[in-house]
Design a protein around this motif. Structure first.
Motif, PDB file in Angstrom:
ATOM      1  N   TYR A   2       0.839  -1.197   0.000  1.00 18.59           N
ATOM      2  CA  TYR A   2       0.000   0.000   0.000  1.00 18.59           C
ATOM      3  C   TYR A   2       0.874   1.246   0.000  1.00 18.59           C
ATOM      4  CZ  TYR A   2      -2.748   3.758   1.951  1.00 18.59           C
ATOM      5  OH  TYR A   2      -3.340   4.957   2.174  1.00 18.59           O
ATOM      6  N   LYS A   3       0.538   2.228  -0.787  1.00 12.34           N
ATOM      7  CA  LYS A   3       1.282   3.472  -0.864  1.00 12.34           C
ATOM      8  C   LYS A   3       0.671   4.482   0.077  1.00 12.34           C
ATOM      9  CE  LYS A   3       2.807   2.792  -5.635  1.00 12.34           C
ATOM     10  NZ  LYS A   3       2.818   3.349  -6.988  1.00 12.34           N
ATOM     11  N   GLU A  86       2.169   2.322   6.290  1.00 14.24           N
ATOM     12  CA  GLU A  86       2.663   0.988   6.624  1.00 14.24           C
ATOM     13  C   GLU A  86       4.152   1.032   6.909  1.00 14.24           C
ATOM     14  OE1 GLU A  86       2.065  -3.580   4.930  1.00 14.24           O
ATOM     15  OE2 GLU A  86       1.817  -1.858   3.595  1.00 14.24           O
ATOM     16  N   ALA A  87       4.604   0.216   7.833  1.00 12.64           N
ATOM     17  CA  ALA A  87       6.023   0.146   8.178  1.00 12.64           C
ATOM     18  C   ALA A  87       6.846  -0.193   6.943  1.00 12.64           C
ATOM     19  CB  ALA A  87       6.245  -0.904   9.265  1.00 12.64           C
ATOM     20  N   ASN A 106       3.913  -1.872  15.830  1.00 10.40           N
ATOM     21  CA  ASN A 106       5.294  -2.151  15.464  1.00 10.40           C
ATOM     22  C   ASN A 106       5.428  -3.640  15.158  1.00 10.40           C
ATOM     23  OD1 ASN A 106       8.007  -1.598  15.029  1.00 10.40           O
ATOM     24  ND2 ASN A 106       8.574  -1.953  17.155  1.00 10.40           N
ATOM     25  N   THR A 107       6.111  -3.979  14.090  1.00  9.63           N
ATOM     26  CA  THR A 107       6.264  -5.373  13.666  1.00  9.63           C
ATOM     27  C   THR A 107       7.728  -5.766  13.693  1.00  9.63           C
ATOM     28  OG1 THR A 107       4.322  -5.191  12.228  1.00  9.63           O
ATOM     29  CG2 THR A 107       5.798  -7.059  11.845  1.00  9.63           C
ATOM     30  N   ARG A 134      12.100   6.076   6.490  1.00  9.69           N
ATOM     31  CA  ARG A 134      11.025   5.090   6.303  1.00  9.69           C
ATOM     32  C   ARG A 134      10.229   4.996   7.601  1.00  9.69           C
ATOM     33  NH1 ARG A 134      11.363   1.924   1.787  1.00  9.69           N
ATOM     34  NH2 ARG A 134      13.316   2.125   0.612  1.00  9.69           N
ATOM     35  N   TYR A 135       8.930   4.744   7.460  1.00  5.31           N
ATOM     36  CA  TYR A 135       8.100   4.603   8.653  1.00  5.31           C
ATOM     37  C   TYR A 135       8.504   3.339   9.400  1.00  5.31           C
ATOM     38  CZ  TYR A 135       5.232   8.182   6.428  1.00  5.31           C
ATOM     39  OH  TYR A 135       4.791   9.334   5.841  1.00  5.31           O
ATOM     40  N   GLY A 136       8.643   3.477  10.710  1.00  3.65           N
ATOM     41  CA  GLY A 136       9.076   2.344  11.512  1.00  3.65           C
ATOM     42  C   GLY A 136       7.946   1.464  12.003  1.00  3.65           C
TER      43      GLY A 136
END
Length: 294
Positions: A2-3, A86-87, A106-107, A134-136
Motif C-alpha cells: 500500500y502506498k 505501513e512500516a 510495530n512489527t 522510512r516509517y518504523g
C-alpha cells in the motif's frame, strides 16, 4: 504494498491481518458527512476553548487552524481497519488526526506485532520515519475518522517564515515522547489490574483534554489488543476488568462490554495508587551496591 501517498476517499488500503479485526460502526457515513462533521467539530471546539472552557481543546483547535492556514493539506476519510501508512514505506509525509482514533503497530523481523500507541484527535503520526527515511511502524484506523496529511518538506519550508509551525511540531514531538514514557512506566511498575486501570485513566484524561465526555469510554481496541499494548495476556485483561468492576471503580454499560463507565475518576486514581503501593511492598528491596575505593 500500500502506498502511503494515497489520499482519495474512494480507495481502501489493505488491513493488518495479524491483529483482531474491529467491528464496523453501525451506520456508515459518507465522505462529505464526515468531512463536514470534522469541520463543525473543529469550529465548535475552537469556539468553546476560546472562551476558556478547555485549554487542551483550545490548543488542538489553534494547531489545526494554523496548519490549514499555512500548508496544503490532503484530507482522507478512513474506516475501522484502514491503513494510514505501513512500516517500511518511504517517509514523505506527516499525518494529523482530525477525528476518530488510530493505533500504532510495530512489527518485528520475525512477524511479531506490538501495539505501541493509541492516538486521538489532534495527535500527529509518522515521526518515527524522519530519522531513517522510512516509517518504523504501521498506523491503522480504529473507527471512522478524518486524517490530514502534510508533506514534511512543505512543513519545513513554511516553518522558515512561520516559526509557530516549528513550535507546534516540536511540541507534538515532545508529547509523543511523553506518551511513550508514560506507557513504559505503567507496564514496568504496575501490577496487571492497576495497569488496566491506568489505561482507562489515561484514556479518560485524553478525552477530557479534548473537551469530550470522559466518564464513559468506548474501547475501540479489543481486549487482546489492549493486552498486547499493556504487555498482558487476553485472560489477564479480562480478569482485570472483572476485578475493577467488583471494586466498583468501573461498570459495564448495558449496550455492551466495550462501553466502560467510570462513576468516579478519583476513585479510579485512588485504586491505582493503592495497587502501586502494594506492589512496592511486595517486591523485595535490593540494596544499592557500595562503592569501593580504588
Amino acid at each position: 504494498m500500500y502506498k502511503a501517498q494515497q489520499d482519495t476517499f474512494e480507495d481502501r488500503p489493505p488491513r493488518l491481518t495479524a491483529l483482531a479485526a474491529h467491528p464496523q460502526p453501525p451506520k456508515a457515513m459518507t465522505a462529505a458527512d464526515t468531512a463536514d462533521s470534522g469541520r463543525r467539530s473543529a469550529a465548535a471546539s475552537h469556539r468553546g476553548a476560546s472562551a476558556g472552557t478547555n485549554p487542551g481543546a483550545d490548543r488542538i483547535a489553534r494547531s489545526l487552524s494554523l496548519l490549514q492556514e499555512h500548508l496544503p493539506l490532503r484530507r482522507r476519510l478512513v474506516h475501522a481497519g484502514d491503513l494510514i501508512f505501513e512500516a517500511g514505506v518511504p517517509f514523505k509525509q506527516l499525518y494529523v488526526l482530525n477525528s476518530g482514533s488510530v493505533k500504532l503497530v510495530n512489527t518485528a523481523a520475525d512477524g511479531r506485532n506490538q501495539v505501541v500507541g493509541l492516538l486521538l484527535r489532534g495527535d500527529w503520526l509518522g515521526f518515527d520515519g524522519i530519522a531513517k527515511g522510512r516509517y518504523g511502524c504501521s498506523a491503522q484506523a480504529l473507527e471512522i475518522g478524518e486524517i490530514w496529511s502534510l508533506r514534511y518538506d512543505a512543513l519545513m519550508d513554511a516553518a522558515s517564515s512561520q516559526p509557530q509551525l516549528l513550535q507546534v511540531l516540536h511540541a507534538e514531538m515532545s508529547r509523543a515522547i511523553s506518551r511513550g514514557r508514560d506507557a513504559m512506566l505503567s507496564v514496568c511498575t504496575l501490577p496487571v489490574t492497576a495497569r488496566v486501570a491506568e489505561f482507562l485513566r489515561q484514556s479518560a484524561a485524553s478525552l477530557a483534554a479534548r473537551g469530550l465526555r470522559n466518564d464513559q469510554i468506548i474501547l475501540r481496541m479489543s481486549r487482546a489488543e489492549i493486552g498486547n499494548y499493556l504487555g498482558m495476556t487476553l485472560e489477564s485483561v479480562s480478569r482485570a476488568f472483572s476485578s475493577l468492576a467488583r471494586a466498583q471503580v468501573i461498570c459495564f454499560s448495558e449496550r455492551g462490554r466495550r462501553m466502560i463507565q467510570i462513576p468516579d475518576l478519583q476513585a479510579l486514581s485512588d485504586f491505582i495508587q493503592v495497587e502501586a503501593q502494594v506492589q512496592a511492598h511486595v517486591l523485595p528491596h535490593v540494596p544499592a551496591p557500595r562503592a569501593t575505593l580504588q
